[in-house]
Design an enzyme around this catalytic site. Structure first.
Site, PDB file in Angstrom:
ATOM      1  N   HIS A 272       0.848  -1.200   0.000  1.00  0.00           N
ATOM      2  CA  HIS A 272       0.000   0.000   0.000  1.00  0.00           C
ATOM      3  C   HIS A 272       0.886   1.254   0.000  1.00  0.00           C
ATOM      4  CE1 HIS A 272      -2.862   3.049   1.304  1.00  0.00           C
ATOM      5  NE2 HIS A 272      -2.139   3.262   2.392  1.00  0.00           N
TER       6      HIS A 272
ATOM      7  N   SER B 118      13.148   5.435 -14.303  1.00  0.00           N
ATOM      8  CA  SER B 118      12.048   6.172 -14.909  1.00  0.00           C
ATOM      9  C   SER B 118      11.997   7.601 -14.390  1.00  0.00           C
ATOM     10  CB  SER B 118      10.743   5.436 -14.619  1.00  0.00           C
ATOM     11  OG  SER B 118       9.657   6.294 -14.751  1.00  0.00           O
ATOM     12  N   SER B 119      12.130   7.735 -13.063  1.00  0.00           N
ATOM     13  CA  SER B 119      12.060   9.085 -12.496  1.00  0.00           C
ATOM     14  C   SER B 119      13.222   9.947 -12.943  1.00  0.00           C
ATOM     15  CB  SER B 119      12.081   9.027 -10.971  1.00  0.00           C
ATOM     16  OG  SER B 119      10.935   8.424 -10.504  1.00  0.00           O
TER      17      SER B 119
HETATM   18  C1  HEA Z   1      -0.116   8.945  -1.243  1.00  0.00           C
HETATM   19  C2  HEA Z   1      -0.030   8.122  -0.369  1.00  0.00           C
HETATM   20  C3  HEA Z   1      -1.129   7.427   0.373  1.00  0.00           C
HETATM   21  C4  HEA Z   1      -2.502   7.446   0.209  1.00  0.00           C
HETATM   22  C5  HEA Z   1      -3.296   8.193  -0.815  1.00  0.00           C
HETATM   23  C6  HEA Z   1      -3.039   6.599   1.223  1.00  0.00           C
HETATM   24  C7  HEA Z   1      -4.408   6.340   1.365  1.00  0.00           C
HETATM   25  C8  HEA Z   1      -4.947   5.589   2.394  1.00  0.00           C
HETATM   26  N1  HEA Z   1      -4.262   4.956   3.398  1.00  0.00           N
HETATM   27 FE1  HEA Z   1      -2.261   4.859   3.577  1.00  0.00          FE
HETATM   28  N2  HEA Z   1      -0.248   4.785   3.763  1.00  0.00           N
HETATM   29  C9  HEA Z   1       0.681   5.419   2.976  1.00  0.00           C
HETATM   30  C10 HEA Z   1       0.412   6.269   1.926  1.00  0.00           C
HETATM   31  C11 HEA Z   1      -0.863   6.557   1.476  1.00  0.00           C
HETATM   32  N3  HEA Z   1      -2.018   6.074   1.983  1.00  0.00           N
HETATM   33  C12 HEA Z   1       2.011   5.093   3.392  1.00  0.00           C
HETATM   34  C13 HEA Z   1       3.308   5.608   2.777  1.00  0.00           C
HETATM   35  C14 HEA Z   1       1.873   4.226   4.478  1.00  0.00           C
HETATM   36  C15 HEA Z   1       2.977   3.622   5.314  1.00  0.00           C
HETATM   37  C16 HEA Z   1       3.230   2.229   4.921  1.00  0.00           C
HETATM   38  C17 HEA Z   1       4.166   1.586   5.880  1.00  0.00           C
HETATM   39  O1  HEA Z   1       3.927   1.620   7.091  1.00  0.00           O
HETATM   40  O2  HEA Z   1       5.160   1.031   5.399  1.00  0.00           O
HETATM   41  C18 HEA Z   1       0.440   4.065   4.686  1.00  0.00           C
HETATM   42  C19 HEA Z   1      -0.106   3.297   5.713  1.00  0.00           C
HETATM   43  C20 HEA Z   1      -1.451   3.215   5.987  1.00  0.00           C
HETATM   44  C21 HEA Z   1      -2.003   2.624   7.166  1.00  0.00           C
HETATM   45  C22 HEA Z   1      -1.205   2.054   8.315  1.00  0.00           C
HETATM   46  C23 HEA Z   1      -0.960   0.633   8.103  1.00  0.00           C
HETATM   47  C24 HEA Z   1      -0.125   0.086   9.192  1.00  0.00           C
HETATM   48  O3  HEA Z   1       0.589   0.817   9.883  1.00  0.00           O
HETATM   49  O4  HEA Z   1      -0.173  -1.138   9.334  1.00  0.00           O
HETATM   50  C25 HEA Z   1      -3.373   2.711   7.064  1.00  0.00           C
HETATM   51  C26 HEA Z   1      -4.311   2.220   8.079  1.00  0.00           C
HETATM   52  O5  HEA Z   1      -5.386   2.607   8.183  1.00  0.00           O
HETATM   53  C27 HEA Z   1      -3.658   3.375   5.824  1.00  0.00           C
HETATM   54  C28 HEA Z   1      -4.926   3.658   5.353  1.00  0.00           C
HETATM   55  C29 HEA Z   1      -5.178   4.378   4.198  1.00  0.00           C
HETATM   56  C30 HEA Z   1      -6.525   4.621   3.697  1.00  0.00           C
HETATM   57  C31 HEA Z   1      -7.800   4.132   4.311  1.00  0.00           C
HETATM   58  C32 HEA Z   1      -6.363   5.371   2.551  1.00  0.00           C
HETATM   59  C33 HEA Z   1      -7.472   5.860   1.656  1.00  0.00           C
HETATM   60  O6  HEA Z   1      -7.302   7.217   1.425  1.00  0.00           O
HETATM   61  C34 HEA Z   1      -7.515   5.082   0.376  1.00  0.00           C
HETATM   62  C35 HEA Z   1      -8.727   5.453  -0.405  1.00  0.00           C
HETATM   63  C36 HEA Z   1      -8.824   4.822  -1.738  1.00  0.00           C
HETATM   64  C37 HEA Z   1      -9.520   3.723  -2.042  1.00  0.00           C
HETATM   65  C38 HEA Z   1     -10.191   2.967  -0.989  1.00  0.00           C
HETATM   66  C39 HEA Z   1      -9.578   3.204  -3.427  1.00  0.00           C
HETATM   67  C40 HEA Z   1     -10.968   3.307  -4.009  1.00  0.00           C
HETATM   68  C41 HEA Z   1     -11.368   2.080  -4.706  1.00  0.00           C
HETATM   69  C42 HEA Z   1     -12.398   1.284  -4.380  1.00  0.00           C
HETATM   70  C43 HEA Z   1     -13.267   1.492  -3.203  1.00  0.00           C
HETATM   71  C44 HEA Z   1     -12.792   0.173  -5.182  1.00  0.00           C
HETATM   72  C45 HEA Z   1     -11.872  -0.969  -5.167  1.00  0.00           C
HETATM   73  C46 HEA Z   1     -11.937  -1.375  -6.546  1.00  0.00           C
HETATM   74  C47 HEA Z   1     -11.159  -2.162  -7.215  1.00  0.00           C
HETATM   75  C48 HEA Z   1     -10.033  -2.928  -6.624  1.00  0.00           C
HETATM   76  C49 HEA Z   1     -11.404  -2.301  -8.654  1.00  0.00           C
HETATM   77  N4  HEA Z   1      -2.476   3.674   5.194  1.00  0.00           N
END
Ligand code: HEA
Ligand code: HEA
Ligand code: CUA
Ligand SMILES: [Cu+2]
Lengths: 293, 388, 553
Positions: free
Chosen positions: C86, C179-180
């Site tokens: 993710h 690429s970057s």
């Molecule tokens: C740009 C960067 C970015 C973005 C946009 C997001 C978006 C989101 N992130 Fe994330 N996140 C990170 C970057 C990002 N994250 C990074 C760098 C980490 C750290 C990783 C690590 O610890 O190593 C992290 C870690 C992280 C965690 C902590 C995990 C952990 O510590 O174990 C969580 C937990 O809730 C989370 C949640 C979310 C959620 C709910 C979204 C939401 O905003 C997402 C919303 C989008 C969608 C839900 C998609 C929509 C699609 C559908 C609903 C349909 C599905 C369909 C198909 C598959 C066809 N993220």
């Protein structure tokens, strides 16, 4: 096809070379990864990748050379784009080497002294590595059972000094070649270019000899603890760049023999010369920080 | 000048008042105040910075909202023409800068306090393992491992979860109150991080290096924390429990520990043979507490990272080989040297348990070597043999 | 952005469009071999969207597992791979490509250029990416497990103890880095070399400026990442000990190298977003960007400072106190130039003539919530306090506030803002507004409670947690699902627009829009400006900000 001659800036038509290059790199690295895990198709894939990349290089550069000879690139703005491209590419290479120099400094200035009990490392030393003595070059690692250090290191004023001389000289010869090109002295150009190539090759041979000596006689190996690691990482990547540079010099030499390049218009030559100078400068730092002090 | 100072004082008292309001918040929403001077300093610092940014936020968002409400086109507002001013640029460069300096001063002070780990009364070496902690009391010669005590049944949802779900251990680290305790933190395999919020201590455990932290606990009690650096599958399952006792109680505990150690040493001498039932029962306990994280209760492991023990060549083959792996681990893998962590009896039991579970004792299938009992004395002998 | 007056005689020739042979093969060839900045921009935007759904779906899995304590849905190891992938995909596969896509579409148009400076290289930069992601995603099928050590892949968890798939991730990162690097070279060459005659650097649109600076950041950090993962590879397979004390190395060295890359990287993710916001706010406030010069200096200052703050990710790792102090100060200092940006944006809106079309709504949400994320960032910078915050959900809350309503919202705003230009059709405003309200509200439901979780002591990257964290986790999970759903509206809306469902867009599209791109027809010709337009700056920079079409003057 859709190449536009109307605007003055040359816009190349669609091209397959980037895709060939991407696929080549994919096969090469995906193959290598599989190879490392003992999958036999990995080696095959690796080979295919290497061939695709060579094919791409010939194809792509061939296309550019043809466009150039057809005068399509004979435009100040286009040439400037190429120039900026090359300059910033070299800058990225500088940063690549900085990583390894940074690593070297960190290990020499921080981690090894800490392991030996300096600064914040007093308890690290006492409790974990009581027998370790911090000294650079590292002739004994903290855990000799796991990592065997070399028994001696390269003599600065032997092969390395000679190689410094060789590379510095080659920097001069390529400049002489450039003068020849500018002054339309084609023989001077060709001879000096050839001399540069020969110097490059002799550098590589000398380095091969040095590596042989390191491995066979001194126990200085890539896996010989932090000294061996940094030594081979730095000199190895540098050697790789010298190899690439030498190949590029050879290609340019071929083009010189074909009568390419004019005093006003010889970007390819210049780009390679810049690259060569860059490789040269990296070596100077290497010589100072890896071999000398 | 005086008015500025007066203003500052008034401002500061407001801050303190707000901090008070903040600490009234349930700890559910906020950082615990903690039980050490440092943790309280950190808390105050945290609240100070928090209220400063809240104030800045109110200001910035206030202006923004004002503009959004009053300068709408639909309200007939016509755009003004201004688009630069050196004066305001300088103002909003310099003022934030000054605010930052005001923040940096207390931050620096607290950091200096934290780093002063001289004159410790007690030194405890803490080593992170995948996925447990080891505590060595350097001055007392006490040393033990601390494992997660929550059962797999609770984790898998087969039993109701206890109050301290995932925050309980089999053997907590016990420390005295009102003493300066120095923690020397390191790791055996990968990076872990020893964190107990109420002590205000978080220190990464770096393999091959020792980093220090300290605490002076002012209130007896039980304080819980968790590993705070991703360290593999069991990262969420290596809690820390610190029990702080007043000096006399602590002394008693130390004496007890020394007694335990003595008893264990004696037990080593008189390793009585055990029955299969005894071994299997003890073995299941040890296996559940120590081995299931990797090899799973089913013995299926999680190949290829963690091999299955069910039907494993080693577990169904020569006992000596298996004993050696369990005692000394496999270098460069997660399989640790359990010889350091378990008693002879435990090892004998767990090895017996593995050899007779999951159909591993099927001699028709695996040959003559399969199954069988291992006695503590054999483990002791194996230990002796390998130490020579 | 500086007001421009475009000379009359720009290229009015009819667009030839893309050259596409008939049939499926023709379609593939067009997109695969293309050297056109618009095509390549579209490709980048598409891959970013696909990756967003993918990485978002992973986030939903993470959130589902965390809905209740106990093991319920996915095994702890798979949870770790989800967290890792993710993070990796969101950073490398969503935010970076989306902004390169925007750069490809917009920079040549904004500069009055026919295309990017090095069109073939441009194609290469893009087509490396699908291959890189193929390798990265192939790790799911490699025995062992996919990368499971977090997107920061700290040694030795990723070296000595990493699963076999680690090598595949390493090579994927090499390719992404290439690429970057190639993309940045191209962007720099374009900006330095392809500006319309008369356009000086200090007259370029802000979006172009932020990208120029971002490209330099990338050029300096991607090679470092490449070198670092190379050392991981040799540590894993060739017996080196860069990150192993037993041979004289140090696991913390890995962290220094990673964060030397990683910190500037987060500004790579946000600076182009700043650029987008600086384009949108003036348009819908009908007022010139306030303090253009300071905006440029501030961006440069942020970029410069970003090189010297990396240790703030390692305060608990045991750096000497002097280092901790210096890096705390330098980190705090970033608040100054960032503050300059925020204040200038507020001043831009102030006394404007504001309307609230969808791009503007997202830009305003950016202003509020990015600032909020910045505030928590500042709290993290305070070393003693960071001892309590580090590796908790407080950090997760911080970076999602700067990334989601920061980077992602600005990308969404940019798409709404420019899609009428790209396609010649307006998007559906009602759906746009619905998307905005739904996502903004659910985003706060998702990420705001994470602050509380972190402060109360919930570590990040755990698949299971103590009972007292249950309620906030449940709230966050519910929010995440609504937030995810809201983007399906967005997807539908853009697909409809691309298919030409909306009403026709005018040349200028927005009443307050300024710049070369708005002088081109919507959609613009295939080769944006074959004859460069002439850039003429307003006689006095204090002259009226005229919203009428300069073109007609
Ligand atoms: C740009 C960067 C970015 C973005 C946009 C997001 C978006 C989101 N992130 Fe994330 N996140 C990170 C970057 C990002 N994250 C990074 C760098 C980490 C750290 C990783 C690590 O610890 O190593 C992290 C870690 C992280 C965690 C902590 C995990 C952990 O510590 O174990 C969580 C937990 O809730 C989370 C949640 C979310 C959620 C709910 C979204 C939401 O905003 C997402 C919303 C989008 C969608 C839900 C998609 C929509 C699609 C559908 C609903 C349909 C599905 C369909 C198909 C598959 C066809 N993220
Ligand atoms: C777009 C990405 C982005 C941006 C812009 C930022 C911006 C900032 N970040 Fe953040 N950060 C991340 C992405 C980002 N960060 C990620 C992904 C991580 C986690 C990585 C991982 O571990 O996985 C992280 C982690 C992280 C840490 C490490 C936490 C830890 O692990 O313990 C720290 C610590 O200092 C930090 C600080 C800051 C600061 C000071 C800013 C500043 O730039 C913010 C400046 C802005 C403001 C302050 C608001 C506006 C200013 C004003 C209104 C002016 C007036 C204000 C004052 C005078 C206070 N960040
Ligand atoms: Cu140990 Cu996480
Ligand atoms: Cu950072």
């Amino acid at each position: 096809m859709t190449s536009h001659t109307k605007g003055s800036y040359y816009l190349p038509p669609p091209s397959k070379w980037p895709l060939v290059g991407s696929a080549g790199i994919f096969c090469l690295l995906f193959g290598l990864a599989n190879w490392l895990h003992g999958n036999h198709f990995g080696t095959v894939l690796f080979g295919i990748g290497a061939m695709l990349i060579i094919y791409m290089i010939f194809g792509w550069f061939g296309t550019v050379i043809r466009e150039n000879e057809a005068g399509l690139l004979n435009n100040e703005q286009v040439e400037k784009s190429y120039r900026w491209g090359m300059i910033w590419f070299i800058f990225s290479e500088v940063m690549f080497f900085s990583t390894f120099f940074g690593t070297l400094f960190y290990i020499r200035v921080y981690s090894v002294p800490w392991l030996g009990g300096e600064g914040i490392g007093d308890l690290t030393h006492v409790l974990l590595w009581p027998n370790f003595v911090a000294k650079w070059p590292l002739l004994a690692t903290p855990n000799p059972n796991e990592f065997t250090a070399p028994h001696s290191v390269m003599n600065t004023w032997g092969v390395p000094a000679l190689n410094t001389l060789i590379l510095l000289t080659s920097g001069v010869t390529i400049t002489i070649a450039h003068w020849g090109l500018l002054k339309k002295k084609r023989t001077q150009l060709a001879i000096a270019q050839l001399a540069t190539i020969l110097l490059g090759i002799s550098f590589l041979i000398m380095q091969g000899v040095e590596y042989g000596e390191a491995y066979m006689e001194k126990g200085l190996r890539l896996d010989a603890g932090a000294y061996g690691n940094t030594f081979f990482m730095l000199t190895g990547f540098h050697g790789l760049h010298v190899t690439l540079g030498t190949i590029m010099l050879i290609v340019i030499f071929g083009r010189i023999l074909k009568g390419h390049f004019t005093p006003a218009h010889h970007f390819a030559f210049e780009a390679v010369a810049w690259y060569w100078h860059f490789v040269d400068v990296v070596w100077l730092f290497l010589f100072i920080f890896v071999y000398w002090i | 000048m005086h008015t500025i100072i007066r203003k500052c004082c008034r401002w500061m008292s407001w801050m303190l008042l707000l901090c008070g309001v903040g600490s009234a918040f349930a700890s559910k929403y906020n950082m615990p105040v903690g039980v050490t001077p440092i943790s309280r300093e950190i808390y105050t610092l945290h609240m100070t910075i928090f209220w400063i940014v809240v104030a800045i936020g109110i200001l910035v968002f206030g202006v923004l909202i004002y503009a959004l409400i009053n300068h709408r086109k639909s309200q007939g507002h016509v755009a003004a023409k201004f688009h630069s001013s050196l004066k305001v640029e300088l103002i909003w460069t310099i003022i934030p800068f000054l605010i930052l300096i005001a923040m940096a001063i207390p931050a620096t002070r607290v950091l200096m306090l934290m780093e002063d780990d001289s004159d410790a009364d007690l030194n405890i070496k803490i080593t992170g393992y995948q996925w447990k902690w080891k505590y060595d009391y350097l001055d007392e010669n006490i040393s033990f491992f601390s494992n997660l005590a929550t059962t797999q049944d609770q984790i898998q949802g087969k039993a109701p979860k206890g109050e301290n779900y995932l925050l309980e251990v089999d053997k907590p680290i016990v420390v005295p109150t009102h003493k300066k305790i120095r923690f020397l933190v390191t790791a055996n395999d990968v990076i872990h991080s020893w964190w107990v919020p109420e002590l205000g201590v978080k220190r990464d455990a770096i393999p091959g290096f020792i980093h220090e932290a300290w605490a002076k606990i002012e209130k007896p009690g039980t304080y819980r924390g968790q590993c705070a650096e991703l360290c593999g599958v069991g990262h969420g399952f290596m809690p820390i429990v610190v029990v702080a006792l007043d000096e006399p109680d602590y002394k008693k505990w130390v004496a007890e520990q020394k007694g335990v150690a003595l008893k264990q040493a004696n037990a080593l001498e008189e390793n009585k043979p055990l029955t299969k039932a005894e071994l299997m029962e003890a073995g299941q306990k040890v296996y559940g507490a120590t081995c299931t994280v990797c090899h799973q209760a089913t013995g299926m492991g999680m190949p290829p990272a963690f091999p299955a023990l069910k039907g494993s060549k080693i577990v169904t083959g020569d006992v000596a080989k298996q004993l050696s792996i369990v005692l000394h681990g496999v270098k460069g893998t997660a399989m640790q040297a359990f010889g350091e962590q378990l008693t002879d009896k435990d090892i004998a039991a767990v090895v017996t348990y593995q050899r007779n579970s999951w159909g591993n004792d099927d001699q028709a299938k695996f040959g003559k070597a399969a199954g069988g009992l291992v006695q503590p004395s054999e483990v002791a002998a194996a230990r002796k043999a390998s130490s020579n | 952005m500086t007001p421009t007056r475009v000379s009359k005689h720009h290229d009015d020739d009819h667009d030839h469009g893309a050259h596409q042979e008939p049939g499926f093969l023709g379609f593939v060839k067009r997109w695969v071999f293309t050297t056109n900045h618009k095509d390549i921009g579209t490709l980048y935007l598409t891959i970013a969207m696909v990756n967003f759904l993918l990485a978002g779906a992973m986030a939903l899995l993470i959130r589902s597992e965390l809905f209740l304590p106990g093991h319920r849905l996915i095994a702890p190891d798979f949870f770790n791979t989800m967290t890792t992938m993710h993070g990796l995909i969101m950073v490398f596969g969503v935010v970076m490509p989306v902004f390169v896509g925007l750069a490809n579409w917009q920079i040549p148009m904004m500069l009055g250029a026919p295309d990017m400076a090095l069109p073939r290289l441009n194609n290469w930069s893009f087509w490396l990416l699908p291959f890189a992601f193929t390798i990265l995603l192939s790790t799911f099928f490699i025995s062992g497990s996919a990368p499971n050590y977090g997107w920061t892949f700290y040694a030795p968890l990723s070296t000595k103890y990493g699963p076999p798939s680690t090598d595949f991730m390493i090579f994927a990162i090499h390719i992404m880095g290439m690429s970057s690097i190639l993309g940045s070279i191209n962007i720099i060459a374009t900006i330095l070399n392809m500006r319309a005659p008369g356009m000086k650097l200090m007259q370029m649109p802000m979006f172009v400026w932020t990208w120029l600076i971002t490209a330099f950041l990338l050029l300096a950090i991607m090679p470092v990442l490449a070198g670092t993962v190379t050392m991981m590879l040799t540590d894993r397979h060739f017996g080196t000990s860069f990150f192993d004390a037993a041979g004289g190395g140090d696991p913390i060295l890995f962290q220094h190298l990673f964060w030397f890359f990683g910190h500037p990287e987060v500004y790579v993710l946000i600076l182009p977003a700043f650029g987008v916001i600086s384009e949108i706010l003036p348009t819908f406030s009908r007022k010139k960007l306030f303090g253009y010069h300071f905006m440029v200096y501030a961006t440069a200052a942020i970029a410069f400072l970003s090189y010297i703050v990396w240790v703030h990710h390692m305060f608990t790792a045991g750096v000497p106190i002097q280092a901790a102090l210096i890096f705390m100060y330098s980190t705090m200092l970033i608040a100054v130039p960032t503050g300059i940006k925020i204040f200038n944006w507020v001043a831009t809106i102030f006394k404007g003539s504001i309307t609230f079309e969808t791009p503007m709504l997202f830009a305003i949400a950016f202003l509020f919530m990015f600032t909020l994320g910045g505030f928590s960032g500042l709290m993290l910078a305070i070393v003693p306090a960071d001892y309590q915050y580090q590796d908790t959900y407080f950090v997760v809350a911080h970076f999602h506030y700067v990334l989601v309503p920061g980077a992602i919202f600005s990308a969404i705003a940019a798409v709404y803002y420019w899609i009428p230009k790209w396609t010649g059709h307006m998007y559906n405003e009602t759906l746009g507004k619905l998307h905005f309200w739904l996502s903004t509200i659910s985003l706060n439901i998702t990420f705001f409670p994470m602050h509380f979780l972190g402060l109360a002591g919930m570590p990040r990257r755990i698949p299971d947690y103590a009972l007292q964290f249950t309620d906030f986790n449940q709230i966050a999970t519910v929010g995440a699902f609504i937030f995810g759903f809201s983007h399906l509206i967005f997807l539908y809306n853009i697909i409809q627009t691309v298919r030409g469902k909306g009403k026709k867009a005018t040349k200028r599209v927005w009443e307050g829009a300024h710049g070369f791109e708005w002088t081109l027809p919507s959609p613009p010709p295939y080769h944006s400006f074959l004859t460069p337009p002439v850039f003429v700056e307003e006689a006095s920079s204090h002259e009226a900000w005229d919203v009428s079409d300069h073109h007609e003057k």
